[in-house]
Design a protein around this motif. Structure first.
Motif, PDB file in Angstrom:
ATOM      1  N   LEU A  78      -7.183  -0.774   3.937  1.00  0.00           N
ATOM      2  CA  LEU A  78      -6.236   0.278   3.587  1.00  0.00           C
ATOM      3  C   LEU A  78      -6.719   1.091   2.389  1.00  0.00           C
ATOM      4  CD1 LEU A  78      -2.852  -1.654   3.978  1.00  0.00           C
ATOM      5  CD2 LEU A  78      -3.901  -0.071   5.595  1.00  0.00           C
ATOM      6  N   PHE A  79      -7.071   0.418   1.310  1.00  0.00           N
ATOM      7  CA  PHE A  79      -7.424   1.124   0.087  1.00  0.00           C
ATOM      8  C   PHE A  79      -8.823   1.745   0.151  1.00  0.00           C
ATOM      9  CE2 PHE A  79      -3.991  -1.619  -1.449  1.00  0.00           C
ATOM     10  CZ  PHE A  79      -3.226  -0.679  -2.140  1.00  0.00           C
ATOM     11  N   TYR A 100       0.834  -1.206   0.000  1.00  0.00           N
ATOM     12  CA  TYR A 100       0.000   0.000   0.000  1.00  0.00           C
ATOM     13  C   TYR A 100       0.872   1.260   0.000  1.00  0.00           C
ATOM     14  CZ  TYR A 100      -3.015   3.662   1.951  1.00  0.00           C
ATOM     15  OH  TYR A 100      -3.678   4.847   2.184  1.00  0.00           O
TER      16      TYR A 100
END
Length: 240
Positions: A115-116, A65
């Motif tokens: 996360l995304f 990430y």
């Protein structure tokens, strides 16, 4: 003009099969694609970049990430495709078989999206596509672990569609539930069994990875701008 021009897409399980087909389709539509997988990634498309990644490795996912955001500054599309099978009848299924499938197919999807997804929410834009399965909708003998994960992915899809858009961000989350698709796994199955699978469908044939990729392009593009929290069945009209 491609339908995904100027978009950055991350695809897990991108080394072969459905993931590879999606990566190629996205690239043809103009996206910059980061295809992640534990296996070797070989692409001729100049806008597809391979990255070795185990989605169950939390620090590794964080590093991935960080690298992607540092290089591209954003991610517009996330396709959670990485998945495995470890089939056995429930009474014979081992802890290792159960845990391996849960870790990759369900926890791996969570590891990526936690996360995304917030990144997309901050950027006010994104499309997350989770690859489920017809088995997640109808179950299948000998695949309790796989069915549980693919049903769980649908639950995550509906939850994230609410979470990431709740403050007004244009973040959409949908799932695709493929039927029997001619990937490398099915290529090892005897022809008579493949024929029986085909007879389960209204169209009388098995699907191709490119047909799942076409559905993913639709869900990633503005053509599906008013679709979220849905599961798109791409199964030839299966009758289970």
């Amino acid at each position: 003009m491609g339908r995904l021009d100027n978009k950055v897409a991350v695809i897990t399980g991108g080394a072969k099969g459905i993931g590879q087909a999606i990566a190629i389709a996205f690239a043809k539509e103009g996206a910059t694609v980061i295809a992640a997988d534990m296996g070797d990634l070989e692409y001729t498309e100049k806008n597809v970049f391979g990255y070795k990644l185990n989605v169950t490795d939390v620090p590794g996912v964080q590093m991935f990430y960080d690298d992607v955001v540092a290089k591209y500054g954003k991610v517009d599309i996330l396709v959670n495709n990485a998945g495995i099978t470890r089939d056995a009848m429930t009474r014979k299924m081992t802890d290792d078989q159960w845990n391996a499938v849960i870790d990759v197919n369900l926890k791996g999807v969570f590891n990526m999206t936690r996360l995304f997804g917030p990144l997309m929410e901050t950027n006010q834009y994104g499309s997350i596509i989770n690859i489920s399965s017809v088995v997640g909708l109808f179950g299948n003998i000998g695949q309790a672990n796989y069915a549980a994960t693919k049903a769980g992915v649908i639950g995550l899809t509906m939850t994230w569609a609410k979470e990431f858009a709740r403050k007004g961000a244009n973040v959409r989350v949908n799932a695709i539930a493929p039927g029997y698709i001619m990937t490398d796994i099915l290529k090892t199955v005897p022809q008579e069994l493949l024929d029986s699978f085909a007879k389960m469908t209204m169209l009388g044939r098995l699907g191709q990875p490119e047909e799942i990729a076409d559905a993913a392009v639709f869900l990633a593009s503005k053509e599906s701008s008013y679709i979220t929290g849905q599961t798109l069945n791409v199964n030839g009209g299966m009758r289970l």
